[in-house]
Motif scaffolding. Structure first.
Motif, PDB file in Angstrom:
ATOM      1  N   GLY A 604       0.571  -1.204  -0.011  1.00 35.07           N
ATOM      2  CA  GLY A 604      -0.030   0.010  -0.118  1.00 35.07           C
ATOM      3  C   GLY A 604       0.775   1.329   0.057  1.00 35.07           C
ATOM      4  N   VAL A 605       2.060   1.246  -0.299  1.00 36.61           N
ATOM      5  CA  VAL A 605       2.937   2.701  -0.442  1.00 36.61           C
ATOM      6  C   VAL A 605       2.814   3.253  -1.749  1.00 36.61           C
ATOM      7  CG1 VAL A 605       5.359   3.378  -0.322  1.00 36.61           C
ATOM      8  CG2 VAL A 605       4.527   1.321   1.212  1.00 36.61           C
ATOM      9  N   PHE A 606       2.718   4.522  -1.613  1.00 35.55           N
ATOM     10  CA  PHE A 606       2.635   5.154  -3.128  1.00 35.55           C
ATOM     11  C   PHE A 606       3.059   6.744  -2.805  1.00 35.55           C
ATOM     12  CE2 PHE A 606      -1.366   5.812  -0.565  1.00 35.55           C
ATOM     13  CZ  PHE A 606      -1.676   7.239  -0.661  1.00 35.55           C
ATOM     14  N   PRO A 607       3.515   7.122  -3.911  1.00 31.21           N
ATOM     15  CA  PRO A 607       4.150   8.685  -3.883  1.00 31.21           C
ATOM     16  C   PRO A 607       2.905   9.586  -3.775  1.00 31.21           C
ATOM     17  CG  PRO A 607       4.188   7.710  -5.973  1.00 31.21           C
ATOM     18  CD  PRO A 607       3.691   6.893  -5.211  1.00 31.21           C
ATOM     19  N   LEU A 616      -3.163   0.869 -10.844  1.00 31.24           N
ATOM     20  CA  LEU A 616      -3.302  -0.473 -11.122  1.00 31.24           C
ATOM     21  C   LEU A 616      -3.211  -1.123  -9.784  1.00 31.24           C
ATOM     22  CD1 LEU A 616      -3.140  -3.318 -12.612  1.00 31.24           C
ATOM     23  CD2 LEU A 616      -0.751  -3.056 -12.958  1.00 31.24           C
ATOM     24  N   LEU A 617      -4.141  -1.875  -9.338  1.00 29.45           N
ATOM     25  CA  LEU A 617      -4.370  -2.451  -7.946  1.00 29.45           C
ATOM     26  C   LEU A 617      -3.977  -4.105  -8.110  1.00 29.45           C
ATOM     27  CD1 LEU A 617      -7.606  -0.879  -6.873  1.00 29.45           C
ATOM     28  CD2 LEU A 617      -5.296  -0.462  -6.078  1.00 29.45           C
ATOM     29  N   THR A 618      -3.061  -4.472  -7.479  1.00 31.89           N
ATOM     30  CA  THR A 618      -2.527  -5.919  -7.156  1.00 31.89           C
ATOM     31  C   THR A 618      -2.306  -6.384  -5.829  1.00 31.89           C
ATOM     32  OG1 THR A 618      -0.203  -5.323  -7.241  1.00 31.89           O
ATOM     33  CG2 THR A 618      -1.207  -5.213  -9.416  1.00 31.89           C
ATOM     34  N   ASN A 619      -2.368  -7.840  -5.697  1.00 29.06           N
ATOM     35  CA  ASN A 619      -2.252  -8.530  -4.616  1.00 29.06           C
ATOM     36  C   ASN A 619      -3.258  -7.852  -3.332  1.00 29.06           C
ATOM     37  OD1 ASN A 619      -0.099 -10.127  -5.477  1.00 29.06           O
ATOM     38  ND2 ASN A 619       1.155  -8.370  -5.616  1.00 29.06           N
ATOM     39  N   SER A 620      -4.168  -7.295  -3.431  1.00 34.06           N
ATOM     40  CA  SER A 620      -5.103  -7.041  -2.494  1.00 34.06           C
ATOM     41  C   SER A 620      -4.562  -6.137  -1.279  1.00 34.06           C
ATOM     42  CB  SER A 620      -5.824  -8.401  -1.935  1.00 34.06           C
ATOM     43  OG  SER A 620      -6.300  -9.338  -2.878  1.00 34.06           O
ATOM     44  N   PRO A 621      -4.372  -4.921  -1.730  1.00 33.64           N
ATOM     45  CA  PRO A 621      -3.906  -4.002  -1.072  1.00 33.64           C
ATOM     46  C   PRO A 621      -5.259  -3.662   0.019  1.00 33.64           C
ATOM     47  CG  PRO A 621      -4.134  -2.962  -3.010  1.00 33.64           C
ATOM     48  CD  PRO A 621      -4.332  -4.283  -3.192  1.00 33.64           C
ATOM     49  N   LYS A 622      -4.768  -3.511   1.403  1.00 35.47           N
ATOM     50  CA  LYS A 622      -5.698  -3.000   2.333  1.00 35.47           C
ATOM     51  C   LYS A 622      -5.665  -1.383   2.401  1.00 35.47           C
ATOM     52  CE  LYS A 622      -5.417  -7.290   5.167  1.00 35.47           C
ATOM     53  NZ  LYS A 622      -5.082  -7.863   6.350  1.00 35.47           N
ATOM     54  N   ASP A 626     -11.850   5.116  -1.508  1.00 38.09           N
ATOM     55  CA  ASP A 626     -12.452   6.335  -1.546  1.00 38.09           C
ATOM     56  C   ASP A 626     -11.505   7.609  -1.337  1.00 38.09           C
ATOM     57  OD1 ASP A 626     -14.221   8.382  -1.913  1.00 38.09           O
ATOM     58  OD2 ASP A 626     -15.597   7.709  -0.027  1.00 38.09           O
ATOM     59  N   ARG A 627     -10.664   7.431  -0.086  1.00 38.20           N
ATOM     60  CA  ARG A 627      -9.690   8.590   0.229  1.00 38.20           C
ATOM     61  C   ARG A 627      -8.411   8.733  -0.917  1.00 38.20           C
ATOM     62  NH1 ARG A 627      -8.403   8.256   6.521  1.00 38.20           N
ATOM     63  NH2 ARG A 627      -8.749   6.005   6.274  1.00 38.20           N
ATOM     64  N   LEU A 628      -8.160   7.384  -1.011  1.00 36.11           N
ATOM     65  CA  LEU A 628      -6.915   7.333  -1.894  1.00 36.11           C
ATOM     66  C   LEU A 628      -7.280   8.030  -3.392  1.00 36.11           C
ATOM     67  CD1 LEU A 628      -4.025   6.193  -2.388  1.00 36.11           C
ATOM     68  CD2 LEU A 628      -5.198   4.035  -3.538  1.00 36.11           C
ATOM     69  N   LEU A 629      -8.376   7.875  -3.899  1.00 38.12           N
ATOM     70  CA  LEU A 629      -8.852   8.308  -5.253  1.00 38.12           C
ATOM     71  C   LEU A 629      -9.016  10.118  -4.913  1.00 38.12           C
ATOM     72  CD1 LEU A 629     -11.451   6.023  -6.411  1.00 38.12           C
ATOM     73  CD2 LEU A 629      -9.434   6.200  -7.057  1.00 38.12           C
ATOM     74  N   ASP A 630      -9.537  10.438  -3.981  1.00 36.95           N
ATOM     75  CA  ASP A 630      -9.404  11.902  -3.748  1.00 36.95           C
ATOM     76  C   ASP A 630      -8.085  12.578  -3.578  1.00 36.95           C
ATOM     77  OD1 ASP A 630     -12.115  11.985  -3.480  1.00 36.95           O
ATOM     78  OD2 ASP A 630     -12.187  11.870  -1.303  1.00 36.95           O
ATOM     79  N   SER A 631      -7.203  11.729  -2.961  1.00 37.44           N
ATOM     80  CA  SER A 631      -5.844  12.195  -2.971  1.00 37.44           C
ATOM     81  C   SER A 631      -5.028  12.185  -4.304  1.00 37.44           C
ATOM     82  CB  SER A 631      -5.159  11.217  -1.925  1.00 37.44           C
ATOM     83  OG  SER A 631      -3.556  11.746  -1.907  1.00 37.44           O
ATOM     84  N   LEU A 632      -5.070  10.959  -5.173  1.00 40.15           N
ATOM     85  CA  LEU A 632      -4.441  10.838  -6.333  1.00 40.15           C
ATOM     86  C   LEU A 632      -4.954  11.226  -7.496  1.00 40.15           C
ATOM     87  CD1 LEU A 632      -2.901   7.052  -5.556  1.00 40.15           C
ATOM     88  CD2 LEU A 632      -1.734   9.398  -5.192  1.00 40.15           C
ATOM     89  N   LYS A 633      -6.488  11.045  -7.410  1.00 32.89           N
ATOM     90  CA  LYS A 633      -6.977  11.861  -8.770  1.00 32.89           C
ATOM     91  C   LYS A 633      -6.819  11.165  -9.963  1.00 32.89           C
ATOM     92  CE  LYS A 633      -8.746  16.191  -6.969  1.00 32.89           C
ATOM     93  NZ  LYS A 633      -8.383  16.046  -5.513  1.00 32.89           N
ATOM     94  N   PRO A 634      -6.714   9.742 -10.162  1.00 32.99           N
ATOM     95  CA  PRO A 634      -6.493   8.994 -11.143  1.00 32.99           C
ATOM     96  C   PRO A 634      -7.563   9.073 -12.308  1.00 32.99           C
ATOM     97  CG  PRO A 634      -7.124   7.260  -9.637  1.00 32.99           C
ATOM     98  CD  PRO A 634      -7.268   8.845  -9.059  1.00 32.99           C
ATOM     99  N   THR A 635      -7.400   8.808 -13.706  1.00 31.77           N
ATOM    100  CA  THR A 635      -8.402   8.813 -14.561  1.00 31.77           C
ATOM    101  C   THR A 635      -8.983   7.660 -14.916  1.00 31.77           C
ATOM    102  OG1 THR A 635      -6.847   8.508 -16.306  1.00 31.77           O
ATOM    103  CG2 THR A 635      -7.302  10.992 -15.569  1.00 31.77           C
ATOM    104  N   ARG A 636      -8.462   6.513 -14.439  1.00 25.34           N
ATOM    105  CA  ARG A 636      -8.838   5.213 -14.513  1.00 25.34           C
ATOM    106  C   ARG A 636      -8.193   4.249 -13.295  1.00 25.34           C
ATOM    107  NH1 ARG A 636      -5.378   4.995 -19.036  1.00 25.34           N
ATOM    108  NH2 ARG A 636      -7.111   5.445 -20.419  1.00 25.34           N
ATOM    109  N   VAL A 637      -8.980   3.297 -12.990  1.00 21.23           N
ATOM    110  CA  VAL A 637      -8.591   2.191 -12.086  1.00 21.23           C
ATOM    111  C   VAL A 637      -8.579   0.770 -12.682  1.00 21.23           C
ATOM    112  CG1 VAL A 637      -8.770   1.143  -9.716  1.00 21.23           C
ATOM    113  CG2 VAL A 637      -9.320   3.564 -10.020  1.00 21.23           C
ATOM    114  N   ILE A 638      -7.589  -0.074 -12.534  1.00 22.02           N
ATOM    115  CA  ILE A 638      -7.532  -1.419 -12.933  1.00 22.02           C
ATOM    116  C   ILE A 638      -7.104  -2.423 -11.803  1.00 22.02           C
ATOM    117  CG2 ILE A 638      -6.511  -3.138 -14.592  1.00 22.02           C
ATOM    118  CD1 ILE A 638      -5.621  -0.388 -16.406  1.00 22.02           C
TER     119      ILE A 638
END
Length: 674
Positions: A604-607, A616-622, A626-638
């Motif tokens: 779950g580590v990210f800049p 890109l979500l892998t290996n079931s990060p906890k 909702d908060r992560l999307l508000d923080s990073l504002k990506p255009t798509r999630v896989i």
């Protein structure tokens, strides 16, 4: 050459065109009334022209259209849509069904399930029809289920899943070509009731084969050697070791493990020798022929009625019938007669690999062999015999090469050496194998004979292994598209015609087809050199590919050994014309097409300061997405196949709330970024 009935060839062609039209351009109404009208017209024009030496053109047009319609209707009527009692019309959505199933065939099991084909007899108390794939979890009791047994189960019917990666083998399409349009997954304990059903010929043949296999297991035959004899004589390939089968494929000898025309031909020679005394006398030839035909059909039933063995026995039956009726015929006539008859009986066979390869191999042997015999004629008997093996092998290889490149993407360079050694050896193996099977069936197989046969098979396997390990002669990952297949066959045909009768017109036509073939190679080299990024679907694992021209870089998470040699990357490499590839660890952050892609794993580590376009979500990060999307504002999630499905379901709802594009590779398939 004996008389060739080209009418049979033309009728076969129009039948095939009708089947293809029904497959690719299906209409929603039955064409049976049209078929009846055409049939009446054929009879009408025949009645008018019955005393004419040359029938009018209307008779020919009506006949060809009639066979086109037969092909169309024959395929159409076997689809679930046109079968009112098919189980697909009676299923309850999102609910379990009470199913009465009759086992029709035992398939090769996998690590987790025993597999069967089953006919649906009733669904929720209503009479039903249709064929399904039955998966029963691998438990010792599951193996006791035999053909013709009737099961009562309460479970959910589901579709056979489509492939989730590009260029992956389409198992659902293959099952549809066998008439299978659904599947059931249960454990042996979920079966409510079982009982014996009425005996069928195929079911009895399968039980007899299983009984013979059980008795072979009690002999001194070793495991691999017993598996080979089961394949050679009984058509039973379930026990062949995966690595041994791969070696036969690499050596170009896999055809001897599938009962085919070659095996039928050898069996015919043996039977003809044994029953030759019956041919004497006025009616002896009739009894002689009928006994051999019945025994060959018995062998075909025992070996499972595969397309190749059915083709061979049908051809022989037509040939024998023509001889008894003193009718002029030749191999091409009987080949196309059997082709016509089998496709009328089962049009789905046209789309099966074994059926296609079998007919192509025999057609090119019959057509090209006279040319090769002229080239290699010798006054020495041993040279002629050796050349006949070489010629038959080359003719068959020419006939099947384009299709084998398309389906399997490899070419065994030592196929000629393999067949020169194996084909003479096969006659001894077949004769010995039949003897071993008969003696083992009556439990009187001498240990000395079993040991001798072990030695023969070990020698064959040793030779196959030696050929298979010559890696420099096995050409892999050959990209061959459908367009190349069609053009390759056109090229083979025009070149063969030119060699038969060299003239300027045929030379110009040959050069034109060669130019077209080269142009297709150039065009496909250009179209497959584009760049893209792909997130593959692989359960519990993360695989990302970056194609740059003809180089593919594979990025993976964790330890995945030889990803490029395994599913799903292997088939992808073969199909997109990749010349080189590399493998490395997938970075947590990388850039593609001026966009940043963040790979978030279980840590779950990210800049926090970098702009992210794709997550890109892998290996079931906890994480709190909702908060992560508000923080990073990506255009798509896989989310790839390495995540828990419960996590993915929660993430998908979050993205729907935020109206953000979300893709799950286990549901939508591999994700492609151009």
């Amino acid at each position: 050459m004996k008389f060739i009935n080209f009418a049979v060839v033309k009728l076969s062609l129009f039948l095939v065109l009708g089947i293809l039209a029904s497959h690719y351009f299906l209409i929603s109404v039955s064409i049976f009334p049209l078929l009846l009208v055409l049939f009446v017209l054929v009879i009408f024009f025949w009645f008018l022209d019955r005393n004419h030496l040359f029938p009018r053109v209307f008779f020919g047009i009506a006949t060809y259209l009639c066979f086109f319609s037969i092909g169309y209707f024959s395929y159409q009527m076997r689809l679930p849509k046109f079968q009112p009692t098919h189980f697909s019309h009676l299923m309850m959505e999102d609910r379990a069904d009470l199913l009465q199933l009759k086992i029709t065939q035992i398939l090769k099991p996998d690590k987790f399930n025993y597999k069967y084909f089953a006919e649906v007899m009733a669904l929720n108390g209503y009479a039903a029809t249709g064929k399904i794939l039955l998966n029963i979890s691998a438990e010792p009791e599951s193996e006791t289920i035999t053909p013709d047994k009737i099961l009562l189960v309460y479970t959910s019917l589901s579709e056979i899943p489509k492939p989730l990666n590009p260029y992956q083998f389409d198992y659902s399409k293959y099952m549809a070509s066998l008439g299978v349009h659904g599947q059931v997954r249960i454990s042996i304990h979920e079966i409510i009731d079982t009982k014996k059903g009425s005996h069928t010929i195929l079911g009895t043949a399968q039980q007899l084969r299983a009984s013979i296999v059980a008795k072979l297991k009690k002999t001194n035959l070793k495991i691999d050697e017993r598996a080979i004899i089961q394949a050679l004589v009984l058509g039973e390939k379930k026990d062949i070791d995966k690595n041994l089968y791969a070696e036969y494929a690499a050596a170009g000898a896999v055809h001897i493990l599938a009962v085919s025309g070659l095996h039928v031909g050898i069996l015919y020679v043996i039977l003809a020798f044994l029953f030759k005394p019956l041919a004497r006398g006025r009616y002896g030839i009739i009894f002689y022929t009928l006994i051999i035909v019945l025994l060959l059909w018995g062998f075909a039933l025992l070996s499972g009625l595969s397309p190749s063995v059915t083709r061979a026995v049908t051809m022989f039956s037509f040939f024998a019938g023509a001889k008894l009726l003193y009718r002029e015929t030749n191999s091409l006539n009987t080949l196309f007669l059997s082709f016509l008859a089998l496709l009328i009986i089962n049009p789905f066979w046209l789309f099966q690999i074994g059926f296609q390869l079998s007919y192509l191999a025999v057609f090119f042997i019959v057509w090209l062999l006279p040319i090769f015999n002229k080239i290699g004629y010798s006054r020495y008997l041993i040279v002629r015999k050796l050349w006949s093996i070489v010629a038959v092998t080359i003719c068959a290889q020419i006939g099947v090469l384009p299709l084998t490149l398309y389906y399997f993407h490899q070419f065994p360079g030592l196929f000629l050496v393999t067949n020169i050694v194996v084909l003479p050896f096969l006659t001894v193996l077949m004769f010995g194998g039949i003897l071993v099977v008969i003696l083992a069936t009556f439990e009187i197989l001498p240990d000395g004979l079993a040991s001798s046969y072990n030695f023969l098979i070990e020698t064959l396997n040793g030779f196959i292994h030696w050929i298979a390990v010559q890696d420099e002669f096995l050409f892999k990952n050959i990209s061959f598209s459908p367009l190349k297949v069609i053009t390759a066959y056109v090229l083979i045909l025009v070149m063969a015609l030119y060699l038969k009768n060299m003239n300027n017109k045929r030379l110009v036509l040959s050069l034109l087809v060669i130019s077209t073939f080269v142009s297709i190679f150039i065009y496909e080299e250009y179209t497959t050199s584009s760049n893209h990024l792909i997130v593959f679907q692989k359960s519990k694992q993360t695989l990302v590919g970056y194609k740059n021209g003809k180089h593919l870089s594979i990025f993976k998470k964790g330890f995945i050994e030889n990803a490029a040699d395994n599913y799903p990357v292997k088939s992808y490499i073969s199909s997109v014309n990749v010349a080189s590839y590399s493998e490395s660890e997938l970075p947590n952050l990388f850039r593609y097409n001026h966009s940043n892609i963040l790979v978030l794993d279980s840590l779950g580590v990210f800049p926090k300061q970098t702009k992210i376009h794709t997550l890109l979500l892998t290996n079931s990060p906890k994480l709190n997405l909702d908060r992560l999307l508000d923080s990073l504002k990506p255009t798509r999630v896989i989310a790839d196949g390495s995540n828990y499905h419960t996590y993915v379901a929660r993430w998908e709802k979050t993205c729907q709330t935020k109206k953000l594009p979300f893709s799950h590779t286990a549901k939508q398939g591999a994700f492609l970024l151009e």
